[in-house]
Design an enzyme around this catalytic site. Structure first.
Site, PDB file in Angstrom:
ATOM      1  N   ASP A 118       0.825  -1.207   0.000  1.00 30.99           N
ATOM      2  CA  ASP A 118       0.000   0.000   0.000  1.00 30.99           C
ATOM      3  C   ASP A 118       0.861   1.260   0.000  1.00 30.99           C
ATOM      4  O   ASP A 118       1.974   1.260   0.530  1.00 30.99           O
ATOM      5  CB  ASP A 118      -0.932  -0.023   1.229  1.00 30.99           C
ATOM      6  CG  ASP A 118      -2.114   0.908   1.071  1.00 30.99           C
ATOM      7  OD1 ASP A 118      -2.343   1.413  -0.051  1.00 30.99           O
ATOM      8  OD2 ASP A 118      -2.823   1.151   2.068  1.00 30.99           O
ATOM      9  N   GLY A 119       0.329   2.316  -0.594  1.00 30.01           N
ATOM     10  CA  GLY A 119       0.990   3.621  -0.545  1.00 30.01           C
ATOM     11  C   GLY A 119       1.527   4.121  -1.875  1.00 30.01           C
ATOM     12  O   GLY A 119       2.204   5.160  -1.921  1.00 30.01           O
TER      13      GLY A 119
ATOM     14  N   ASN B 208     -10.906  -2.545  -5.470  1.00 24.84           N
ATOM     15  CA  ASN B 208     -10.105  -1.686  -6.354  1.00 24.84           C
ATOM     16  C   ASN B 208     -10.745  -1.497  -7.734  1.00 24.84           C
ATOM     17  O   ASN B 208     -10.415  -0.552  -8.454  1.00 24.84           O
ATOM     18  CB  ASN B 208      -8.673  -2.220  -6.519  1.00 24.84           C
ATOM     19  CG  ASN B 208      -7.810  -2.081  -5.287  1.00 24.84           C
ATOM     20  OD1 ASN B 208      -6.906  -2.883  -5.036  1.00 24.84           O
ATOM     21  ND2 ASN B 208      -8.061  -1.048  -4.475  1.00 24.84           N
TER      22      ASN B 208
HETATM   23  C1  IPE Z   1      -5.538  -2.795  -0.273  1.00 23.18           C
HETATM   24  O1  IPE Z   1      -5.134  -1.491  -0.494  1.00 23.18           O
HETATM   25  C2  IPE Z   1      -5.554  -3.561  -1.554  1.00 23.18           C
HETATM   26  C3  IPE Z   1      -4.245  -3.798  -2.159  1.00 23.18           C
HETATM   27  C4  IPE Z   1      -3.088  -3.499  -1.634  1.00 23.18           C
HETATM   28  C5  IPE Z   1      -4.281  -4.438  -3.434  1.00 23.18           C
HETATM   29  P1  IPE Z   1      -6.176  -0.289  -0.651  1.00 23.18           P
HETATM   30  O2  IPE Z   1      -5.384   0.940  -0.749  1.00 23.18           O
HETATM   31  O3  IPE Z   1      -7.112  -0.587  -1.749  1.00 23.18           O
HETATM   32  O4  IPE Z   1      -6.946  -0.379   0.736  1.00 23.18           O
HETATM   33  P2  IPE Z   1      -7.980   0.618   1.421  1.00 23.18           P
HETATM   34  O5  IPE Z   1      -9.178   0.664   0.562  1.00 23.18           O
HETATM   35  O6  IPE Z   1      -7.316   1.930   1.565  1.00 23.18           O
HETATM   36  O7  IPE Z   1      -8.255  -0.010   2.743  1.00 23.18           O
HETATM   37  C1  IPE Z   2      -1.502   0.188  -3.401  1.00 22.90           C
HETATM   38  O1  IPE Z   2      -1.303   1.559  -3.419  1.00 22.90           O
HETATM   39  C2  IPE Z   2      -1.740  -0.393  -4.770  1.00 22.90           C
HETATM   40  C3  IPE Z   2      -3.094  -0.885  -5.010  1.00 22.90           C
HETATM   41  C4  IPE Z   2      -4.068  -0.881  -4.151  1.00 22.90           C
HETATM   42  C5  IPE Z   2      -3.375  -1.410  -6.341  1.00 22.90           C
HETATM   43  P1  IPE Z   2      -2.532   2.579  -3.456  1.00 22.90           P
HETATM   44  O2  IPE Z   2      -2.876   2.851  -4.874  1.00 22.90           O
HETATM   45  O3  IPE Z   2      -3.632   2.102  -2.603  1.00 22.90           O
HETATM   46  O4  IPE Z   2      -1.844   3.869  -2.818  1.00 22.90           O
HETATM   47  P2  IPE Z   2      -2.480   4.883  -1.780  1.00 22.90           P
HETATM   48  O5  IPE Z   2      -3.028   4.096  -0.639  1.00 22.90           O
HETATM   49  O6  IPE Z   2      -3.538   5.635  -2.503  1.00 22.90           O
HETATM   50  O7  IPE Z   2      -1.334   5.753  -1.372  1.00 22.90           O
HETATM   51 MG    MG Z   3      -4.091   2.362  -0.655  1.00 20.58          MG
END
Ligand code: IPE
Ligand code: IPE
Ligand code: MG
Length: 243
Positions: free
Chosen positions: A19-20, A67
């Site tokens: 994440d991030g 997602n």
């Molecule tokens: C969780 O991350 C899903 C993946 C890492 C693929 P998200 O960024 O989608 O999670 P939430 O919605 O913030 O909890």
């Molecule tokens: C994780 O990073 C990747 C996926 C969920 C596909 P994010 O896209 O959720 O990044 P943030 O949480 O918005 O920073």
């Molecule tokens: Mg995220």
């Protein structure tokens, strides 16, 4: 870092909520997709780190059921990135004797993504050093719902009886049936939640949260998590003295 790891006490299965990416890109004034692209480097580093020390199962949460709700351009870019990354990494997986498998509603992925994935899954099916599990279009509630339907169907067709339902049957009805439950979960980016990931399987998983944003995650971050895990006592409801 690597030298501090006790090789006899490795977690058998490490699962990661990567994440991030979006925040990493935002900090640089770039589009979210830029963060996803840099996330690929972190995936490569992590797979290498896990392979080097002898982890048997590594699960990466790459795309959740939820997602799909993101803007279409981001979903499309993620699917494309998946196709490209799987294609680019297949050689390395073969060379390092890594088996690729997937959990989730993979048939819902874009066609070229599904094809690329299945191709690599088939090519690496007999590899034995480590199993890399990609969670794609995955959510735990989806998976459990599928399992309940499968079991109900078996009862309806008189294949099993209601009294045959036990924890083992439920585990074996999930996508993860041949995968041990995660010993350790890592979530990056400083979020403290599970986001619909492996709820049944993580009943006794050790949780590790780090503020590092996924695109910055490197081998030493992975090893730090392992070292932290190795300091913990897993009691499974028993007392210290019993274990
Ligand atoms: C969780 O991350 C899903 C993946 C890492 C693929 P998200 O960024 O989608 O999670 P939430 O919605 O913030 O909890
Ligand atoms: C994780 O990073 C990747 C996926 C969920 C596909 P994010 O896209 O959720 O990044 P943030 O949480 O918005 O920073
Ligand atoms: Mg995220």
């Amino acid at each position: 870092m690597k030298e501090k790891i006790i090789l006899e006490k490795l977690p058998e299965h490490v699962a990661i909520i990567m994440d991030g990416n979006g925040r990493w890109a935002k900090k640089r004034g770039a589009f979210r997709v830029f963060g996803h692209q840099h996330g690929v480097t972190a995936v490569k580093e992590t797979v290498e780190a896990a392979t080097e020390i002898g982890i048997k199962f590594l699960t990466l949460y790459a795309f959740s059921t939820e997602n799909w709700l993101r803007p279409k351009e981001e979903v499309d870019a993620l699917m494309e990135l998946l196709v490209r990354s799987i294609n680019n990494e297949t050689e390395t997986l073969i060379k390092n004797n890594i088996r690729l498998i997937a959990i989730g509603d993979i048939e819902s992925l874009h066609k070229n993504c599904y094809d690329e994935l299945m191709n690599t899954i088939n090519i690496t099916a007999n590899n034995t050093r480590m199993t890399l599990v990609l969670a794609l279009s995955y959510s735990s509630k989806w998976e459990i719902t599928q399992a309940v339907k499968k079991i109900a169907e078996k009862i309806k067709n008189n294949i099993i009886d209601v009294n045959d339902i036990n924890q083992e049957l439920i585990s074996n009805s999930l996508n993860t049936k041949d995968i041990p439950d995660p010993s350790l979960l890592i979530r990056t980016s400083g979020e403290y939640r599970i986001s619909n990931f492996l709820l049944w399987q993580m009943a006794y998983t050790e949780l590790y949260f780090t503020p590092v944003l996924w695109p910055d995650f490197r081998k030493n971050d992975f090893y730090s998590a392992i070292i932290d895990y190795q300091k913990r006592e897993r009691r499974f409801g028993m007392t210290s003295e019993q274990i």
